[in-house]
Design a protein around this motif. Structure first.
Motif, short mmCIF file in Angstrom:
data_model
loop_
_atom_site.label_atom_id
_atom_site.label_comp_id
_atom_site.label_asym_id
_atom_site.label_seq_id
_atom_site.Cartn_x
_atom_site.Cartn_y
_atom_site.Cartn_z
N GLY A 200 0.80 -1.22 0.00
CA GLY A 200 0.00 0.00 0.00
C GLY A 200 0.83 1.26 0.00
O GLY A 200 0.33 2.34 -0.32
N HIS A 201 2.12 1.13 0.35
CA HIS A 201 3.05 2.26 0.33
C HIS A 201 3.97 2.20 -0.89
O HIS A 201 4.98 2.91 -0.94
N GLY A 202 3.66 1.34 -1.84
CA GLY A 202 4.46 1.26 -3.06
C GLY A 202 5.71 0.42 -2.93
O GLY A 202 6.62 0.54 -3.75
N VAL A 203 5.76 -0.45 -1.91
CA VAL A 203 6.95 -1.28 -1.69
C VAL A 203 6.63 -2.72 -2.08
O VAL A 203 5.72 -3.34 -1.51
N LYS A 204 7.36 -3.25 -3.03
CA LYS A 204 7.22 -4.66 -3.39
C LYS A 204 8.15 -5.48 -2.49
O LYS A 204 9.31 -5.12 -2.30
N SER A 205 7.64 -6.57 -1.94
CA SER A 205 8.45 -7.35 -1.01
C SER A 205 8.17 -8.84 -1.17
O SER A 205 7.14 -9.25 -1.71
N GLU A 206 9.11 -9.63 -0.68
CA GLU A 206 8.98 -11.07 -0.62
C GLU A 206 8.86 -11.47 0.85
O GLU A 206 9.29 -10.72 1.74
N THR A 207 8.29 -12.64 1.09
CA THR A 207 8.17 -13.12 2.47
C THR A 207 8.90 -14.45 2.63
O THR A 207 9.04 -15.22 1.67
N ASP A 208 9.35 -14.69 3.84
CA ASP A 208 10.10 -15.92 4.11
C ASP A 208 9.87 -16.29 5.58
O ASP A 208 10.00 -15.44 6.46
N VAL A 209 9.52 -17.53 5.82
CA VAL A 209 9.35 -18.02 7.19
C VAL A 209 10.36 -19.13 7.43
O VAL A 209 10.44 -20.08 6.67
N ARG A 210 11.13 -18.98 8.49
CA ARG A 210 12.14 -19.97 8.85
C ARG A 210 11.85 -20.51 10.25
O ARG A 210 11.29 -19.80 11.09
N VAL A 211 12.30 -21.72 10.49
CA VAL A 211 12.10 -22.37 11.80
C VAL A 211 13.38 -22.23 12.62
O VAL A 211 14.49 -22.27 12.07
N HIS A 212 13.21 -22.04 13.94
CA HIS A 212 14.37 -21.98 14.83
C HIS A 212 15.27 -23.18 14.58
O HIS A 212 14.81 -24.33 14.46
N MET A 213 16.57 -22.93 14.57
CA MET A 213 17.55 -24.00 14.35
C MET A 213 18.53 -24.04 15.51
O MET A 213 18.42 -23.26 16.46
N ALA A 214 19.51 -24.93 15.39
CA ALA A 214 20.54 -25.01 16.43
C ALA A 214 21.34 -23.72 16.50
O ALA A 214 21.73 -23.27 17.58
N GLU A 215 21.57 -23.10 15.33
CA GLU A 215 22.25 -21.80 15.34
C GLU A 215 21.30 -20.74 15.89
O GLU A 215 20.09 -20.89 15.89
N SER A 216 21.85 -19.64 16.35
CA SER A 216 21.03 -18.58 16.92
C SER A 216 20.17 -17.93 15.84
O SER A 216 20.51 -17.97 14.65
N ASP A 217 19.06 -17.33 16.25
CA ASP A 217 18.20 -16.62 15.29
C ASP A 217 18.95 -15.49 14.64
O ASP A 217 18.78 -15.21 13.44
N ALA A 218 19.80 -14.80 15.40
CA ALA A 218 20.59 -13.69 14.85
C ALA A 218 21.51 -14.20 13.74
O ALA A 218 21.61 -13.59 12.67
#
Length: 267
Positions: A200-218
């Motif tokens: 609605g603000h003119g920004v085209k974007s993609e989405t991605d959902v990831r699952v928590h892993m052994a590595e940190s979220d950061a």
């Protein structure tokens, strides 16, 4: 607005502030300050004392810093301002931030020196302004590819709103939520809502959902940003005051420690 340490020689965060100003045809305000350290007394004897001459010299160095700052920024004089004071840096910056849309800071804070340095956690959590945090050896910010680290919180919503000027100019925006395995459907709904809002603000974007892993979220978010060729991560900043010291939460702290590129955070 960008904070300049009194004894600073490296140009990193000032160069990033200059790049942002050029991108948006904006002005730059440089801020610097030092506080008078209390005399160190042991067994009734003054071991270290800040003299009037010390204060005069420090003031002269800060005034001279303006020449260095204007030279590094390299913008027309009317688009550059310099502010300094004999005051605690964090308090002075938090107060002066009222004059800015965005604050640029170094993300590294290697020693506790409230008399000359700004603690990035204290600044982000107190200023009420979106902040770009610049790691060592980074002197540019293209923000052509941006990753949004989404979490369904007040801070993340503020961050997305504050980042709109960058998002509108980016060629690729990716909204990422890292969640538990049983929350993936809800997470997909959330990031789709954010994408619709941005559209609605003119920004085209993609989405991605990831699952928590052994590595940190950061670490996972930084790795994804690298894979996307991004040089900016947008997130909310999470933290609290502990015994008078402002500290970041785990994800925010992890991003500061691991990201080799700029972070834009709002609180």
């Amino acid at each position: 607005m960008v904070y300049v340490e009194p004894a600073q020689q490296a140009e990193e965060q000032v160069s990033v502030a200059r790049a942002i100003a050029a991108k948006f045809d904006a002005s730059v305000i440089g801020v610097s300050a030092f506080a008078i350290e209390p005399d160190f007394v042991a067994e009734g004897v003054i071991i270290q004392e800040t003299t009037t001459e010390d204060i005069r010299r420090m003031k002269a160095e800060l005034a001279e810093k303006e020449r260095w700052f204007r030279e590094v920024v390299g913008l027309p004089a009317e688009r550059v301002e310099w502010r300094w004071d004999v005051e605690y840096p964090l308090g002075f910056l938090a107060s002066e931030a009222r004059a800015a849309d965005l604050v640029v800071l170094k993300s590294t804070y290697r020693k506790v020196d409230p008399y000359h340095l700004v603690d990035p956690a204290g600044a982000v959590l107190r200023m009420g302004r979106p902040t770009v945090l610049v790691p060592e050896h980074v002197r540019e910010l293209q923000a052509d590819r941006v990753v949004i680290g989404w979490k369904d919180t007040r801070e993340a919503r503020l961050a997305v709103h504050d980042a709109l000027p960058f998002l509108k100019q980016a060629s690729q925006v990716t909204i990422v939520e890292i969640c538990a395995s049983d929350e993936q459907d809800l997470a997909r709904r959330r990031v789709r809502d954010v994408a619709k809002h941005l559209r609605g603000h003119g920004v085209k974007s993609e989405t991605d959902v990831r699952v928590h892993m052994a590595e940190s979220d950061a670490h996972q978010l930084v790795r994804l940003a690298k894979e996307n060729g991004a040089d900016l991560i947008v997130t909310g900043a999470y933290g609290h005051s502990r015994l008078g010291e402002w500290v970041f939460g785990g994800m925010t702290r992890g991003l500061l420690d691991e990201a080799p590129f700029c972070l834009m955070m709002s609180h």
